[in-house]
Each structure stands twice: as structure tokens, then as C-alpha cells.
Design a protein around this motif. Structure first.
Motif, PDB file in Angstrom:
ATOM      1  N   VAL A  62     100.006 158.058 -22.379  1.00  0.00           N
ATOM      2  CA  VAL A  62     100.729 158.962 -21.484  1.00  0.00           C
ATOM      3  C   VAL A  62     100.970 158.404 -20.091  1.00  0.00           C
ATOM      4  O   VAL A  62     101.663 159.028 -19.300  1.00  0.00           O
ATOM      5  CB  VAL A  62     100.033 160.339 -21.385  1.00  0.00           C
ATOM      6  CG1 VAL A  62     100.052 161.033 -22.738  1.00  0.00           C
ATOM      7  CG2 VAL A  62      98.614 160.214 -20.861  1.00  0.00           C
ATOM      8  N   ALA A  63     100.406 157.250 -19.779  1.00  0.00           N
ATOM      9  CA  ALA A  63     100.657 156.617 -18.483  1.00  0.00           C
ATOM     10  C   ALA A  63     100.194 155.168 -18.559  1.00  0.00           C
ATOM     11  O   ALA A  63      99.306 154.829 -19.327  1.00  0.00           O
ATOM     12  CB  ALA A  63      99.918 157.331 -17.356  1.00  0.00           C
ATOM     13  N   SER A  64     100.817 154.318 -17.731  1.00  0.00           N
ATOM     14  CA  SER A  64     100.404 152.918 -17.704  1.00  0.00           C
ATOM     15  C   SER A  64     101.010 152.222 -16.503  1.00  0.00           C
ATOM     16  O   SER A  64     101.974 152.695 -15.913  1.00  0.00           O
ATOM     17  CB  SER A  64     100.839 152.199 -18.984  1.00  0.00           C
ATOM     18  OG  SER A  64     102.247 152.136 -19.057  1.00  0.00           O
ATOM     19  N   CYS A  65     100.436 151.080 -16.164  1.00  0.00           N
ATOM     20  CA  CYS A  65     100.993 150.200 -15.146  1.00  0.00           C
ATOM     21  C   CYS A  65     100.418 148.806 -15.376  1.00  0.00           C
ATOM     22  O   CYS A  65      99.224 148.666 -15.630  1.00  0.00           O
ATOM     23  CB  CYS A  65     100.650 150.685 -13.742  1.00  0.00           C
ATOM     24  SG  CYS A  65     101.506 149.766 -12.430  1.00  0.00           S
ATOM     25  N   GLN A  66     101.255 147.800 -15.283  1.00  0.00           N
ATOM     26  CA  GLN A  66     100.792 146.435 -15.564  1.00  0.00           C
ATOM     27  C   GLN A  66      99.990 145.837 -14.416  1.00  0.00           C
ATOM     28  O   GLN A  66      99.254 144.888 -14.612  1.00  0.00           O
ATOM     29  CB  GLN A  66     101.953 145.529 -15.949  1.00  0.00           C
ATOM     30  CG  GLN A  66     102.922 145.224 -14.830  1.00  0.00           C
ATOM     31  CD  GLN A  66     104.152 144.499 -15.321  1.00  0.00           C
ATOM     32  OE1 GLN A  66     104.685 144.798 -16.392  1.00  0.00           O
ATOM     33  NE2 GLN A  66     104.627 143.548 -14.547  1.00  0.00           N
ATOM     34  N   ASN A  67     100.107 146.387 -13.204  1.00  0.00           N
ATOM     35  CA  ASN A  67      99.287 145.961 -12.062  1.00  0.00           C
ATOM     36  C   ASN A  67      99.461 147.011 -10.976  1.00  0.00           C
ATOM     37  O   ASN A  67     100.382 146.939 -10.176  1.00  0.00           O
ATOM     38  CB  ASN A  67      99.699 144.582 -11.566  1.00  0.00           C
ATOM     39  CG  ASN A  67      98.789 144.067 -10.467  1.00  0.00           C
ATOM     40  OD1 ASN A  67      98.309 144.818  -9.617  1.00  0.00           O
ATOM     41  ND2 ASN A  67      98.564 142.764 -10.457  1.00  0.00           N
ATOM     42  N   LEU A  68      98.564 147.991 -10.962  1.00  0.00           N
ATOM     43  CA  LEU A  68      98.706 149.115 -10.044  1.00  0.00           C
ATOM     44  C   LEU A  68      98.581 148.679  -8.584  1.00  0.00           C
ATOM     45  O   LEU A  68      99.209 149.264  -7.706  1.00  0.00           O
ATOM     46  CB  LEU A  68      97.697 150.211 -10.370  1.00  0.00           C
ATOM     47  CG  LEU A  68      97.933 151.537  -9.667  1.00  0.00           C
ATOM     48  CD1 LEU A  68      99.309 152.104  -9.995  1.00  0.00           C
ATOM     49  CD2 LEU A  68      96.842 152.525 -10.026  1.00  0.00           C
ATOM     50  N   ALA A  69      97.814 147.640  -8.312  1.00  0.00           N
ATOM     51  CA  ALA A  69      97.688 147.156  -6.927  1.00  0.00           C
ATOM     52  C   ALA A  69      99.045 146.724  -6.384  1.00  0.00           C
ATOM     53  O   ALA A  69      99.416 147.072  -5.255  1.00  0.00           O
ATOM     54  CB  ALA A  69      96.685 146.018  -6.846  1.00  0.00           C
ATOM     55  N   GLU A  70      99.791 145.963  -7.168  1.00  0.00           N
ATOM     56  CA  GLU A  70     101.138 145.549  -6.738  1.00  0.00           C
ATOM     57  C   GLU A  70     102.009 146.757  -6.448  1.00  0.00           C
ATOM     58  O   GLU A  70     102.759 146.781  -5.475  1.00  0.00           O
ATOM     59  CB  GLU A  70     101.815 144.703  -7.822  1.00  0.00           C
ATOM     60  CG  GLU A  70     101.236 143.339  -8.008  1.00  0.00           C
ATOM     61  CD  GLU A  70     101.890 142.592  -9.165  1.00  0.00           C
ATOM     62  OE1 GLU A  70     101.607 141.390  -9.262  1.00  0.00           O
ATOM     63  OE2 GLU A  70     102.639 143.184  -9.968  1.00  0.00           O
ATOM     64  N   TYR A  71     101.890 147.751  -7.328  1.00  0.00           N
ATOM     65  CA  TYR A  71     102.715 148.936  -7.151  1.00  0.00           C
ATOM     66  C   TYR A  71     102.347 149.684  -5.866  1.00  0.00           C
ATOM     67  O   TYR A  71     103.211 150.021  -5.062  1.00  0.00           O
ATOM     68  CB  TYR A  71     102.586 149.863  -8.360  1.00  0.00           C
ATOM     69  CG  TYR A  71     103.502 151.041  -8.196  1.00  0.00           C
ATOM     70  CD1 TYR A  71     104.859 150.915  -8.444  1.00  0.00           C
ATOM     71  CD2 TYR A  71     103.025 152.251  -7.715  1.00  0.00           C
ATOM     72  CE1 TYR A  71     105.722 151.960  -8.237  1.00  0.00           C
ATOM     73  CE2 TYR A  71     103.881 153.308  -7.511  1.00  0.00           C
ATOM     74  CZ  TYR A  71     105.221 153.155  -7.768  1.00  0.00           C
ATOM     75  OH  TYR A  71     106.080 154.194  -7.551  1.00  0.00           O
ATOM     76  N   VAL A  72     101.064 149.939  -5.676  1.00  0.00           N
ATOM     77  CA  VAL A  72     100.618 150.693  -4.497  1.00  0.00           C
ATOM     78  C   VAL A  72     100.966 149.939  -3.219  1.00  0.00           C
ATOM     79  O   VAL A  72     101.445 150.542  -2.251  1.00  0.00           O
ATOM     80  CB  VAL A  72      99.106 150.987  -4.573  1.00  0.00           C
ATOM     81  CG1 VAL A  72      98.589 151.566  -3.263  1.00  0.00           C
ATOM     82  CG2 VAL A  72      98.812 151.938  -5.726  1.00  0.00           C
ATOM     83  N   GLU A  73     100.745 148.637  -3.192  1.00  0.00           N
ATOM     84  CA  GLU A  73     101.045 147.845  -1.994  1.00  0.00           C
ATOM     85  C   GLU A  73     102.520 147.907  -1.624  1.00  0.00           C
ATOM     86  O   GLU A  73     102.867 147.833  -0.446  1.00  0.00           O
ATOM     87  CB  GLU A  73     100.613 146.392  -2.210  1.00  0.00           C
ATOM     88  CG  GLU A  73      99.114 146.223  -2.274  1.00  0.00           C
ATOM     89  CD  GLU A  73      98.674 144.900  -2.877  1.00  0.00           C
ATOM     90  OE1 GLU A  73      97.461 144.672  -2.940  1.00  0.00           O
ATOM     91  OE2 GLU A  73      99.532 144.094  -3.304  1.00  0.00           O
ATOM     92  N   THR A  74     103.390 148.073  -2.612  1.00  0.00           N
ATOM     93  CA  THR A  74     104.830 148.120  -2.362  1.00  0.00           C
ATOM     94  C   THR A  74     105.330 149.545  -2.112  1.00  0.00           C
ATOM     95  O   THR A  74     106.053 149.799  -1.158  1.00  0.00           O
ATOM     96  CB  THR A  74     105.596 147.516  -3.558  1.00  0.00           C
ATOM     97  OG1 THR A  74     105.140 146.181  -3.751  1.00  0.00           O
ATOM     98  CG2 THR A  74     107.090 147.513  -3.312  1.00  0.00           C
ATOM     99  N   ALA A  75     104.951 150.468  -2.992  1.00  0.00           N
ATOM    100  CA  ALA A  75     105.509 151.823  -2.943  1.00  0.00           C
ATOM    101  C   ALA A  75     104.727 152.784  -2.053  1.00  0.00           C
ATOM    102  O   ALA A  75     105.307 153.680  -1.461  1.00  0.00           O
ATOM    103  CB  ALA A  75     105.585 152.390  -4.352  1.00  0.00           C
ATOM    104  N   TRP A  76     103.421 152.610  -1.979  1.00  0.00           N
ATOM    105  CA  TRP A  76     102.559 153.541  -1.239  1.00  0.00           C
ATOM    106  C   TRP A  76     101.587 152.805  -0.320  1.00  0.00           C
ATOM    107  O   TRP A  76     100.387 153.095  -0.330  1.00  0.00           O
ATOM    108  CB  TRP A  76     101.721 154.378  -2.198  1.00  0.00           C
ATOM    109  CG  TRP A  76     102.443 155.291  -3.111  1.00  0.00           C
ATOM    110  CD1 TRP A  76     103.646 155.898  -2.922  1.00  0.00           C
ATOM    111  CD2 TRP A  76     101.977 155.732  -4.389  1.00  0.00           C
ATOM    112  NE1 TRP A  76     103.957 156.682  -3.984  1.00  0.00           N
ATOM    113  CE2 TRP A  76     102.940 156.605  -4.910  1.00  0.00           C
ATOM    114  CE3 TRP A  76     100.825 155.482  -5.127  1.00  0.00           C
ATOM    115  CZ2 TRP A  76     102.806 157.220  -6.144  1.00  0.00           C
ATOM    116  CZ3 TRP A  76     100.694 156.098  -6.357  1.00  0.00           C
ATOM    117  CH2 TRP A  76     101.668 156.955  -6.853  1.00  0.00           C
ATOM    118  N   PRO A  77     102.018 151.876   0.491  1.00  0.00           N
ATOM    119  CA  PRO A  77     101.049 151.118   1.302  1.00  0.00           C
ATOM    120  C   PRO A  77     100.197 152.010   2.199  1.00  0.00           C
ATOM    121  O   PRO A  77      99.017 151.700   2.438  1.00  0.00           O
ATOM    122  CB  PRO A  77     101.917 150.165   2.113  1.00  0.00           C
ATOM    123  CG  PRO A  77     103.281 150.755   2.082  1.00  0.00           C
ATOM    124  CD  PRO A  77     103.385 151.513   0.787  1.00  0.00           C
TER     125      PRO A  77
END
Length: 149
Positions: A53-68
Motif C-alpha cells: 500500500v505504500a513504498s519509496c526507493q529512498n525516502l531520504a532523497e525524497y524528504v530532502e527534496t520535497a520536505w526539507p
């Protein structure tokens, strides 16, 4: 529990960080976008009767870009059952599955040696792993076929 793909990396109102592939969640018929690196694993889980129901291949990359601005808050949350603090800190991939079938529990049991963390909240389980483990997890998901109830 309804299978709703709450995929962070491809929410409509947030920036795209990882390359994604559009698919249809077989449990809901809803189109979802899944990170390219996790498509084979998610597809194998679905084929084995496991609701991802949810996934991410590297949540750190995502957070650093979308939600710093949320990074300190995410890293500080060590107590909630499905915390992403360790996941982000160690730059892990994750998949959340619903454990409503014998196949799901069997997959978690068989995959345990490959996982960095297993976090549970009722029937929702967050599996955290190094991106390098995807091929081994994929093989495990293929081995689970036939356990679907």
C-alpha cells in the motif's frame, strides 16, 4: 483495511523525485505511480496476493527534496509505530504491506534476514531495507506465490 496506495514519492501536489511507473493497484483498481526501482518487487508482491500500500526507493532523497523543512521532525520521531526516522537516517527503501493473508506473513518471515527493520501497526507492516536488497526480496516474493489465500 482498504488497500490505498499512499505513495509519498508521487503525490500529485509534491515534486517528483524518483522516476516512476504508472500501474493499477489490483486490490482497488486505482491507478498508482510506483518508484521505478521498486516496480518488480511491488508487482511480485501483488501477484503473490500481498497488498502493498505504500513504498519509496529512498525516502531520504525524497524528504530532502520535497520536505526539507520536515527533516528534523521526521528524524526526531522514534516512537510512532510506523516512524520513518531510521528509514530516512539510513537512506533505506521501504514497502508497507497489509498482513491480511498467509502469504503476507510468510513473506515477512522469509524476508526478515534481508530487512533492516520491520515496524507494525495492527495489520499494516512497514518493511525497511537497503535498496541493494531489492533483487533478493524479489526472489523471496516469487517464492511466496502459492501462499495466497
Amino acid at each position: 483495511m482498504d488497500a490505498i496506495y499512499e505513495h509519498h514519492c508521487h503525490s500529485n501536489n509534491l515534486p517528483r523525485v524518483h522516476q516512476g511507473q504508472r500501474m493499477v493497484d489490483p486490490a482497488t483498481g486505482v491507478p498508482v505511480t510506483i518508484d521505478q526501482e521498486l516496480v518488480p518487487l511491488i508487482t511480485a508482491l501483488w501477484a503473490s496476493g500481498i497488498r502493498a500500500v505504500a513504498s519509496c526507493q529512498n525516502l531520504a532523497e525524497y524528504v530532502e527534496t520535497a520536505w526539507p523543512d520536515r527533516l528534523p521532525e521526521i528524524l526526531a520521531d522514534e516512537t510512532s509505530p510506523l516512524s520513518h526516522a531510521g528509514n530516512v537516517r539510513h537512506r533505506l527503501a521501504y514497502v508497507r504491506v497489509v498482513t491480511d493473508t498467509p502469504a503476507a506473513e510468510k513473506f515477512i518471515e522469509q524476508a526478515a534476514p534481508l530487512l533492516e527493520a520491520v515496524r507494525r501497526l495492527d495489520q499494516l507492516v512497514q518493511l525497511e531495507f537497503s535498496p541493494e536488497q531489492v533483487p533478493s526480496l524479489l526472489a523471496t516474493a516469487h517464492d511466496i506465490r502459492g501462499w495466497a489465500a
